[in-house]
Write a protein that holds these residues in place. Structure first.
Motif, PDB file in Angstrom:
ATOM      1  N   GLY A   1      -2.887  -7.639   0.495  1.00 53.16           N
ATOM      2  CA  GLY A   1      -3.700  -7.970  -0.675  1.00 53.16           C
ATOM      3  C   GLY A   1      -5.156  -7.592  -0.580  1.00 53.16           C
ATOM      4  O   GLY A   1      -5.926  -7.853  -1.511  1.00 53.16           O
ATOM      5  N   ARG A   2      -5.573  -6.958   0.527  1.00 52.27           N
ATOM      6  CA  ARG A   2      -6.970  -6.547   0.690  1.00 52.27           C
ATOM      7  C   ARG A   2      -7.067  -5.029   0.633  1.00 52.27           C
ATOM      8  O   ARG A   2      -6.264  -4.329   1.244  1.00 52.27           O
ATOM      9  N   ALA A   3      -8.072  -4.515  -0.075  1.00 56.51           N
ATOM     10  CA  ALA A   3      -8.239  -3.061  -0.192  1.00 56.51           C
ATOM     11  C   ALA A   3      -8.378  -2.413   1.178  1.00 56.51           C
ATOM     12  O   ALA A   3      -7.861  -1.319   1.421  1.00 56.51           O
ATOM     13  N   GLY A   4      -9.063  -3.079   2.084  1.00 57.32           N
ATOM     14  CA  GLY A   4      -9.257  -2.532   3.418  1.00 57.32           C
ATOM     15  C   GLY A   4      -8.337  -3.117   4.456  1.00 57.32           C
ATOM     16  O   GLY A   4      -8.555  -2.937   5.657  1.00 57.32           O
ATOM     17  N   GLY A   5      -7.288  -3.809   4.024  1.00 60.80           N
ATOM     18  CA  GLY A   5      -6.376  -4.460   4.951  1.00 60.80           C
ATOM     19  C   GLY A   5      -5.087  -3.695   5.124  1.00 60.80           C
ATOM     20  O   GLY A   5      -4.988  -2.498   4.827  1.00 60.80           O
ATOM     21  N   HIS A   6      -4.073  -4.405   5.587  1.00 60.47           N
ATOM     22  CA  HIS A   6      -2.782  -3.781   5.876  1.00 60.47           C
ATOM     23  C   HIS A   6      -2.061  -3.364   4.607  1.00 60.47           C
ATOM     24  O   HIS A   6      -2.112  -4.041   3.589  1.00 60.47           O
ATOM     25  N   GLY A   7      -1.338  -2.240   4.697  1.00 58.51           N
ATOM     26  CA  GLY A   7      -0.443  -1.835   3.621  1.00 58.51           C
ATOM     27  C   GLY A   7      -0.795  -0.509   3.000  1.00 58.51           C
ATOM     28  O   GLY A   7      -1.925  -0.009   3.115  1.00 58.51           O
ATOM     29  N   ASN A   8       0.173   0.078   2.332  1.00 60.21           N
ATOM     30  CA  ASN A   8      -0.024   1.325   1.600  1.00 60.21           C
ATOM     31  C   ASN A   8      -0.628   1.038   0.228  1.00 60.21           C
ATOM     32  O   ASN A   8      -0.103   0.211  -0.524  1.00 60.21           O
ATOM     33  N   SER A   9      -1.700   1.735  -0.099  1.00 61.57           N
ATOM     34  CA  SER A   9      -2.318   1.566  -1.419  1.00 61.57           C
ATOM     35  C   SER A   9      -1.477   2.183  -2.519  1.00 61.57           C
ATOM     36  O   SER A   9      -1.576   1.791  -3.687  1.00 61.57           O
ATOM     37  N   VAL A  10      -0.667   3.181  -2.151  1.00 62.18           N
ATOM     38  CA  VAL A  10       0.196   3.874  -3.110  1.00 62.18           C
ATOM     39  C   VAL A  10       1.553   4.099  -2.453  1.00 62.18           C
ATOM     40  O   VAL A  10       1.684   4.030  -1.225  1.00 62.18           O
ATOM     41  N   PRO A  11       2.594   4.397  -3.229  1.00 66.44           N
ATOM     42  CA  PRO A  11       3.905   4.682  -2.634  1.00 66.44           C
ATOM     43  C   PRO A  11       3.859   5.967  -1.798  1.00 66.44           C
ATOM     44  O   PRO A  11       3.404   7.010  -2.257  1.00 66.44           O
ATOM     45  N   ARG A  12       4.375   5.868  -0.552  1.00 68.10           N
ATOM     46  CA  ARG A  12       4.421   7.038   0.342  1.00 68.10           C
ATOM     47  C   ARG A  12       5.748   7.141   1.081  1.00 68.10           C
ATOM     48  O   ARG A  12       5.897   8.005   1.940  1.00 68.10           O
ATOM     49  N   PHE A  13       6.720   6.308   0.763  1.00 64.74           N
ATOM     50  CA  PHE A  13       7.980   6.232   1.491  1.00 64.74           C
ATOM     51  C   PHE A  13       8.957   7.242   0.888  1.00 64.74           C
ATOM     52  O   PHE A  13       9.637   6.969  -0.091  1.00 64.74           O
ATOM     53  N   HIS A  14       9.020   8.445   1.474  1.00 68.66           N
ATOM     54  CA  HIS A  14       9.847   9.532   0.967  1.00 68.66           C
ATOM     55  C   HIS A  14      11.223   9.464   1.620  1.00 68.66           C
ATOM     56  O   HIS A  14      11.332   9.425   2.848  1.00 68.66           O
ATOM     57  N   VAL A  15      12.267   9.454   0.806  1.00 68.15           N
ATOM     58  CA  VAL A  15      13.629   9.278   1.306  1.00 68.15           C
ATOM     59  C   VAL A  15      14.331  10.625   1.381  1.00 68.15           C
ATOM     60  O   VAL A  15      14.484  11.307   0.363  1.00 68.15           O
ATOM     61  N   PRO A  16      14.782  11.045   2.566  1.00 69.29           N
ATOM     62  CA  PRO A  16      15.436  12.351   2.693  1.00 69.29           C
ATOM     63  C   PRO A  16      16.904  12.290   2.279  1.00 69.29           C
ATOM     64  O   PRO A  16      17.553  11.247   2.383  1.00 69.29           O
ATOM     65  N   TRP A  17      17.427  13.412   1.816  1.00 68.91           N
ATOM     66  CA  TRP A  17      18.864  13.511   1.621  1.00 68.91           C
ATOM     67  C   TRP A  17      19.543  13.366   2.985  1.00 68.91           C
ATOM     68  O   TRP A  17      19.137  13.978   3.962  1.00 68.91           O
TER      69      TRP A  17
ATOM     70  N   VAL B   1      10.466   8.097  -4.219  1.00 70.44           N
ATOM     71  CA  VAL B   1       9.320   7.741  -3.384  1.00 70.44           C
ATOM     72  C   VAL B   1       9.141   6.231  -3.519  1.00 70.44           C
ATOM     73  O   VAL B   1       8.903   5.721  -4.607  1.00 70.44           O
ATOM     74  N   GLY B   2       9.283   5.533  -2.400  1.00 70.07           N
ATOM     75  CA  GLY B   2       9.251   4.076  -2.435  1.00 70.07           C
ATOM     76  C   GLY B   2       7.908   3.506  -2.023  1.00 70.07           C
ATOM     77  O   GLY B   2       7.064   4.183  -1.439  1.00 70.07           O
ATOM     78  N   TRP B   3       7.759   2.215  -2.315  1.00 68.66           N
ATOM     79  CA  TRP B   3       6.546   1.472  -1.974  1.00 68.66           C
ATOM     80  C   TRP B   3       7.006   0.267  -1.161  1.00 68.66           C
ATOM     81  O   TRP B   3       7.004  -0.876  -1.602  1.00 68.66           O
ATOM     82  N   ALA B   4       7.441   0.556   0.078  1.00 70.70           N
ATOM     83  CA  ALA B   4       8.177  -0.443   0.849  1.00 70.70           C
ATOM     84  C   ALA B   4       7.304  -1.564   1.393  1.00 70.70           C
ATOM     85  O   ALA B   4       7.790  -2.659   1.628  1.00 70.70           O
ATOM     86  N   GLU B   5       6.036  -1.316   1.643  1.00 67.11           N
ATOM     87  CA  GLU B   5       5.171  -2.335   2.255  1.00 67.11           C
ATOM     88  C   GLU B   5       3.826  -2.331   1.529  1.00 67.11           C
ATOM     89  O   GLU B   5       2.935  -1.562   1.857  1.00 67.11           O
ATOM     90  N   ARG B   6       3.695  -3.210   0.521  1.00 71.33           N
ATOM     91  CA  ARG B   6       2.506  -3.183  -0.316  1.00 71.33           C
ATOM     92  C   ARG B   6       1.273  -3.759   0.375  1.00 71.33           C
ATOM     93  O   ARG B   6       0.158  -3.468  -0.008  1.00 71.33           O
ATOM     94  N   GLY B   7       1.457  -4.610   1.384  1.00 71.84           N
ATOM     95  CA  GLY B   7       0.321  -5.033   2.177  1.00 71.84           C
ATOM     96  C   GLY B   7      -0.121  -6.458   1.977  1.00 71.84           C
ATOM     97  O   GLY B   7       0.540  -7.275   1.324  1.00 71.84           O
TER      98      GLY B   7
END
Length: 558
Positions: free
Chosen positions: A131-147, A123-129
């Protein structure tokens, strides 16, 4: 009638819609301007990452996620602001965004498993954002890589369509280019177009546009799933947003040349409402493929957080211009700063220790361990010593790589890759030494160093993606490496405005009878479900969700 439904485009969105229609007993015609080898579209070439919320894979890695947090992130990234007036451009986009997050937090994972799609433990964290809590980006890793990477997502649906074709439920019309929609009393009743001459080019290779004949097909409904504009630089420049400054004189291309946006203009000329066409998604970490398939073929680096990023004049980029944080924020920095707008490139400076752990390359062909579902190779390449073979191949053969044992030689090599020697050794040395001084303590005022330490608190990044903080100039971590980076065209975020059933809307905001749209052509839903910024892993997922929605809607309506 030649079919119950005509689908324009043999990519992922069209194939998902086809699958739902076939399951409901409907007859489908798939029209594709390329040959049979290209079935599956852009998804086939991708890394295949999918945005999922609150999954067992996340929980095993200690990630606490929820629909509420994901929806907060989506809204902070989208920043929809076209919500006033008659038939506002973001009217349906926001509703599609919410519906997609609900899908990603609910039905999506189980439904994908039903289709035969399985996931790696990564599970990756490809785009952290930004720097703002309410701004752009994932707050946690959500990038699931399929086989199977992107092939593991597209091929199950391509296989279902091939199987349906053998039983007569699906008819493929390859090398059939749509030139117009046909109407009867305000209802779309089919399509007309040109039959292109046969072309046996391999997947992704540019094909001829020689016209060998004409065709016309009729159906109860037509679905536009023709993709975006990323392969057409003229279109990209035509719609380039003023907020991102000036488009580069030279860009590289992350999608095959046939992703040309042609069908979007045809729809527009036919009375279909297109919105948010100035919203687009291009990466700033593109490198020229040393073994290209299509013209100006580029691969995107998926960087960990440790490389230093410099503009064309050798100045370290400020936040949000950090590796793996904010793609469009970095593009804005590079294209709106007056003294560097004339240049088309920027630079990473790193060392061998960083490249071994932190560099990943986007694309199915660049990740043979995952594409070939080889767990042993996955563990050996991601956890073992040394960089993976595809990365070492780029380091050895890539036109954008410079390797040297010391900084002076590295700078000479970097200056040798540009028309003029723009970089000053003393300036780069000062900035790297300043950064290196910040890694001696477990705390720092340098926001990038703080981000590295934050990244390593996530088990997945500590194991696979983020190297232990160390000095860039540490001889034991060498040699030094520089990578010249280009803007790589990729995704269209605006498109055909659709309601929540996937019906295409006319200029007056009303549904056009018989016409639907899905995938990138629909701005991944509503003509702009992502708003101004996309959360990573949502492009293939957007194709799946819009295709599924349209397929279900038509299956119920016909």
């Amino acid at each position: 009638m030649d079919a119950d439904v005509i689908i324009i485009g043999g990519g992922l969105a069209g194939l998902v819609a086809c699958n739902e229609l076939v399951r409901a007993g409907r007859r489908v015609a798939i029209l594709e301007q390329e040959n049979e080898a290209n079935l599956g579209g852009q998804a086939f070439w991708s890394l295949g990452g999918l945005f999922l919320v609150d999954t067992p894979m996340q929980r095993r890695l200690g990630v606490k996620d929820s629909f509420e947090l994901a929806w907060q992130d989506w809204q902070g990234s989208a920043q929809w602001d076209r919500l006033s007036g008659t038939h506002p451009e973001d009217e349906w986009a926001r509703q599609w965004g919410r519906a997609y997050v609900e899908f990603a937090a609910g039905e999506k994972r189980a439904w994908l498993r039903q289709q035969g799609i399985r996931f790696t433990p990564l599970v990756g964290w490809a785009e952290r954002g930004d720097g703002r809590a309410g701004g752009h980006g994932n707050s946690v890793p959500r990038f699931h890589v399929p086989w199977g990477t992107g092939t593991g997502v597209s091929e199950p649906f391509a296989d279902k369509a091939r199987e349906a074709a053998s039983s007569g439920s699906v008819r493929f019309f390859f090398r059939h280019r749509v030139d117009g929609l046909t109407y009867d009393g305000g209802t779309v009743t089919g399509v007309r177009g040109s039959v292109l001459a046969p072309d046996a080019s391999p997947r992704g290779v540019s094909s001829n546009r020689d016209v060998a004949g004409e065709f016309e097909l009729r159906a109860q409904a037509v679905v536009i799933a023709s993709g975006g504009i990323g392969g057409n630089h003229d279109q990209v420049r035509r719609w380039w947003p003023e907020r991102l400054g000036t488009p580069p004189r030279n860009m590289v291309t992350g999608v095959p040349q046939h992703v040309d946006g042609r069908m979007l203009d045809i729809a527009d000329q036919s009375g279909v409402r297109l919105v948010n066409r100035d919203r687009m998604w291009h990466y700033t970490e593109g490198i020229r493929n040393w073994d290209p398939v299509w013209p100006d073929h580029a691969i995107r680096i998926l960087p960990g957080p440790s490389s230093l990023w410099f503009d064309a004049l050798g100045r370290r980029l400020r936040s949000p211009g950090l590796p793996g944080y904010d793609t469009l924020g970095t593009l804005n920095l590079l294209r709106t700063s007056p003294d560097i707008q004339q240049y088309n490139h920027s630079w990473f400076i790193l060392n061998q220790r960083i490249i071994e752990k932190e560099f990943a390359l986007s694309g199915s062909e660049q990740n043979p361990d995952i594409t070939n579902r080889d767990l042993k190779l996955l563990l050996r390449s991601r956890l073992g010593r040394g960089a993976g073979a595809p990365i070492e191949a780029f380091k050895e053969h890539g036109a954008d790589f410079v390797v040297a044992d010391n900084l002076a030689d590295l700078v000479r090599g970097m200056n040798g890759l540009t028309e003029q020697p723009l970089l000053d050794y003393a300036q780069l040395l000062r900035q790297i030494v300043e950064r290196d001084a910040e890694v001696r303590n477990p705390y720092s005022k340098d926001v990038q160093v703080a981000g590295i330490r934050n990244s390593r608190r996530f088990l997945g990044d500590r194991l696979f993606r983020t190297v232990k903080p160390h000095r860039i100039l540490d001889p034991k971590a060498g040699p030094l490496i520089a990578v010249r980076l280009h803007v790589v065209t990729r995704k269209t975020l605006g498109g055909i405005q659709t309601n929540l059933s996937g019906q295409a809307l006319g200029q007056d905001g009303s549904p056009i009878p018989g016409l639907y749209a899905a995938g990138e052509a629909a701005g991944f839903g509503g003509g702009g479900a992502h708003g101004y910024n996309a959360l990573e892993g949502t492009f293939l997922g957007g194709c799946i969700f819009t295709g599924l929605t349209v397929g279900r809607s038509l299956a119920a309506a016909l």
